[in-house]
Design a protein around this motif. Sequence first.
Motif, mmCIF file in Angstrom:
data_model
loop_
_atom_site.group_PDB
_atom_site.id
_atom_site.type_symbol
_atom_site.label_atom_id
_atom_site.label_comp_id
_atom_site.label_asym_id
_atom_site.label_seq_id
_atom_site.Cartn_x
_atom_site.Cartn_y
_atom_site.Cartn_z
ATOM 1 N N GLY A 1 0.855 -1.190 0.000
ATOM 2 C CA GLY A 1 0.000 0.000 0.000
ATOM 3 C C GLY A 1 0.881 1.225 0.000
ATOM 4 N N LEU A 2 0.476 2.287 0.559
ATOM 5 C CA LEU A 2 -0.540 2.533 1.564
ATOM 6 C C LEU A 2 -1.957 2.330 0.994
ATOM 7 N N PRO A 3 -2.936 2.153 1.901
ATOM 8 C CA PRO A 3 -4.317 2.082 1.433
ATOM 9 C C PRO A 3 -4.701 3.334 0.652
ATOM 10 N N LYS A 4 -5.531 3.144 -0.357
ATOM 11 C CA LYS A 4 -6.074 4.242 -1.173
ATOM 12 C C LYS A 4 -4.981 4.965 -1.963
ATOM 13 N N THR A 5 -4.007 4.196 -2.439
ATOM 14 C CA THR A 5 -2.965 4.774 -3.289
ATOM 15 C C THR A 5 -2.884 4.047 -4.627
ATOM 16 N N GLY A 6 -4.005 3.493 -5.073
ATOM 17 C CA GLY A 6 -4.027 2.770 -6.337
ATOM 18 C C GLY A 6 -3.747 1.291 -6.196
ATOM 19 N N THR A 7 -3.853 0.755 -4.983
ATOM 20 C CA THR A 7 -3.556 -0.662 -4.769
ATOM 21 C C THR A 7 -4.525 -1.564 -5.524
ATOM 22 N N SER A 8 -5.815 -1.253 -5.473
ATOM 23 C CA SER A 8 -6.796 -2.089 -6.179
ATOM 24 C C SER A 8 -6.555 -2.058 -7.682
ATOM 25 N N TYR A 9 -6.181 -0.890 -8.196
ATOM 26 C CA TYR A 9 -5.872 -0.755 -9.621
ATOM 27 C C TYR A 9 -4.720 -1.682 -10.003
ATOM 28 N N LEU A 10 -3.644 -1.659 -9.236
ATOM 29 C CA LEU A 10 -2.496 -2.519 -9.537
ATOM 30 C C LEU A 10 -2.858 -3.990 -9.394
ATOM 31 N N ARG B 1 0.886 8.921 -1.651
ATOM 32 C CA ARG B 1 0.312 10.157 -2.191
ATOM 33 C C ARG B 1 0.266 11.181 -1.071
ATOM 34 N N GLU B 2 -0.056 12.415 -1.406
ATOM 35 C CA GLU B 2 -0.104 13.438 -0.351
ATOM 36 C C GLU B 2 -1.197 13.082 0.646
ATOM 37 N N PRO B 3 -0.950 13.316 1.938
ATOM 38 C CA PRO B 3 -1.804 12.741 2.977
ATOM 39 C C PRO B 3 -3.195 13.348 3.119
ATOM 40 N N LEU B 4 -3.452 14.538 2.595
ATOM 41 C CA LEU B 4 -4.797 15.089 2.730
ATOM 42 C C LEU B 4 -5.773 14.351 1.826
ATOM 43 N N GLY B 5 -5.395 14.176 0.553
ATOM 44 C CA GLY B 5 -6.237 13.387 -0.338
ATOM 45 C C GLY B 5 -6.369 11.959 0.142
ATOM 46 N N LEU B 6 -5.277 11.415 0.676
ATOM 47 C CA LEU B 6 -5.308 10.062 1.225
ATOM 48 C C LEU B 6 -6.272 9.976 2.401
ATOM 49 N N TRP C 1 -7.630 1.701 9.663
ATOM 50 C CA TRP C 1 -8.244 2.974 9.285
ATOM 51 C C TRP C 1 -7.928 4.076 10.290
ATOM 52 N N ASP C 2 -6.623 4.319 10.491
ATOM 53 C CA ASP C 2 -6.169 5.512 11.194
ATOM 54 C C ASP C 2 -4.769 5.843 10.683
ATOM 55 N N TRP C 3 -4.100 6.816 11.300
ATOM 56 C CA TRP C 3 -2.826 7.277 10.774
ATOM 57 C C TRP C 3 -1.727 6.228 10.847
ATOM 58 N N ARG C 4 -1.901 5.180 11.612
ATOM 59 C CA ARG C 4 -0.894 4.109 11.645
ATOM 60 C C ARG C 4 -0.610 3.587 10.235
ATOM 61 N N ALA C 5 -1.666 3.455 9.443
ATOM 62 C CA ALA C 5 -1.532 2.927 8.088
ATOM 63 C C ALA C 5 -1.437 4.018 7.038
ATOM 64 N N LEU C 6 -1.825 5.238 7.374
ATOM 65 C CA LEU C 6 -1.909 6.310 6.382
ATOM 66 C C LEU C 6 -0.695 7.229 6.370
ATOM 67 N N ASP C 7 0.048 7.262 7.462
ATOM 68 C CA ASP C 7 1.187 8.167 7.584
ATOM 69 C C ASP C 7 2.431 7.481 7.027
ATOM 70 N N LEU C 8 2.897 7.943 5.884
ATOM 71 C CA LEU C 8 4.060 7.335 5.229
ATOM 72 C C LEU C 8 5.271 7.324 6.152
ATOM 73 N N GLY C 9 5.478 8.402 6.902
ATOM 74 C CA GLY C 9 6.622 8.466 7.797
ATOM 75 C C GLY C 9 6.593 7.378 8.859
ATOM 76 N N GLU D 1 8.006 15.732 -4.267
ATOM 77 C CA GLU D 1 7.278 16.916 -3.802
ATOM 78 C C GLU D 1 5.768 16.691 -3.816
ATOM 79 N N ARG D 2 5.317 15.706 -4.589
ATOM 80 C CA ARG D 2 3.883 15.393 -4.610
ATOM 81 C C ARG D 2 3.409 14.753 -3.303
ATOM 82 N N LEU D 3 4.343 14.425 -2.420
ATOM 83 C CA LEU D 3 3.969 13.883 -1.108
ATOM 84 C C LEU D 3 3.588 14.993 -0.137
ATOM 85 N N ARG D 4 3.712 16.233 -0.571
ATOM 86 C CA ARG D 4 3.401 17.378 0.274
ATOM 87 C C ARG D 4 1.990 17.880 -0.044
ATOM 88 N N VAL D 5 1.234 18.219 0.983
ATOM 89 C CA VAL D 5 -0.094 18.809 0.766
ATOM 90 C C VAL D 5 0.085 20.161 0.073
#
Length: 367
Positions: A10-19, A117-122, A154-162, A296-300
């Motif tokens: 993943g991360l979740p919601k980053t095109g995983t289903s598409y791939l 991807r940038e975390p706000l859209g994520l 479904w919280d920042w544990r899985a969504l925060d790339l850092g 730079e696309r990782l930045r909101v």
Amino acid sequence: MSEKVFVHIGLPKTGTSYLQSIIWPHRGRLAELGVLVPGREKRDHLLSSLIVRGDDAVRRRGPGAEEAWDVVRAQVAAHPGTSVISHEFFCSASAQQWQRMVDDLAPAEVHVVVTAREPLGLFTSSWQESLKNKSTTPMADYGRSESDDPREIWDWRALDLGLVLERLRGAVPDERVHVIVGPGPEDPRDELWRRFAGVIGVDPDAVPHEHAFPNASMGVVEAELLRRLNAHLTDVRSARERARWIRTFLADGLLVTDSAERYWPGDDQVADARRRGDRALDLVGAGGYDVVGDAERLRVPADLPPRRHPSDVTEAEVLAASVRLNARLVEEVRRRTLDAEAARHQPAPPRLRHLLARRLTGRDVRR
């Protein structure tokens, strides 16, 4: 034993289903190219992610579910080339679980592929995905924590790339972590596949992918309607039923629209997402990661277009969306009923008619 194993987490919601919609239907073609997609079926990668993360829910997934990781490992061990494992729930694994996973796949060289991807859209996409999993949490209350539980998705544990990259350190060298930055709207539709294929060493044009599409989204009104409906779907309990009836039938099948109105969370959540994006970008820049795409696309973005918050949806809008949904439900029931009636009245094939007649009469009625 596979020389290399690419674990796409993943991360979740980053095109995983598409791939995955490219990988699984064409696993035979990938095998011809020397790339194994291990497992008996697609869900073995989901089940493996549950096993690796110590999630007891795997025991409720039916016969053979608890054997999935052993099956995947055995097939990887028997394959001499490259293997690819893909499921977005791996991203919540703890540092200790990552080390055990790498040990389980030894002596293969383990690489980790992180689509990002940038975390706000994520964040907004993740909230909508949580609704498809029967959540009733309002957006204002969503993502207020960083769970210590590797079973939590479904919280920042899985969504925060850092946070995810920090847990990988020690188990996988930075240079074997491939961060694929999600393409922008100006990029070709298949750009994510091309980046992914390049990482795993496959010619992207050698695998059919023209008919794969990213997941569609609900608009703000439809998302709020689903959030309210979930509280009343009391008979839909298991993960399999949620996937079938809420995500696939209701959300993706009936509530997705071509004119979906996009939305933002509150200002404080936007600021939190911005902070997390900046921190992740700093971490990526300081490490020796293989970054594919523009980091730079990782930045909101500094300037955000105005959008509504889900709490701004009016009762009148929910009512109108409910009427539209009811109309589509009636149309769907009608279509399925007519199809079933037509199938019942379809003449049986001659061979089947012969077998039925012989069973009923004991005579051969062929002429």
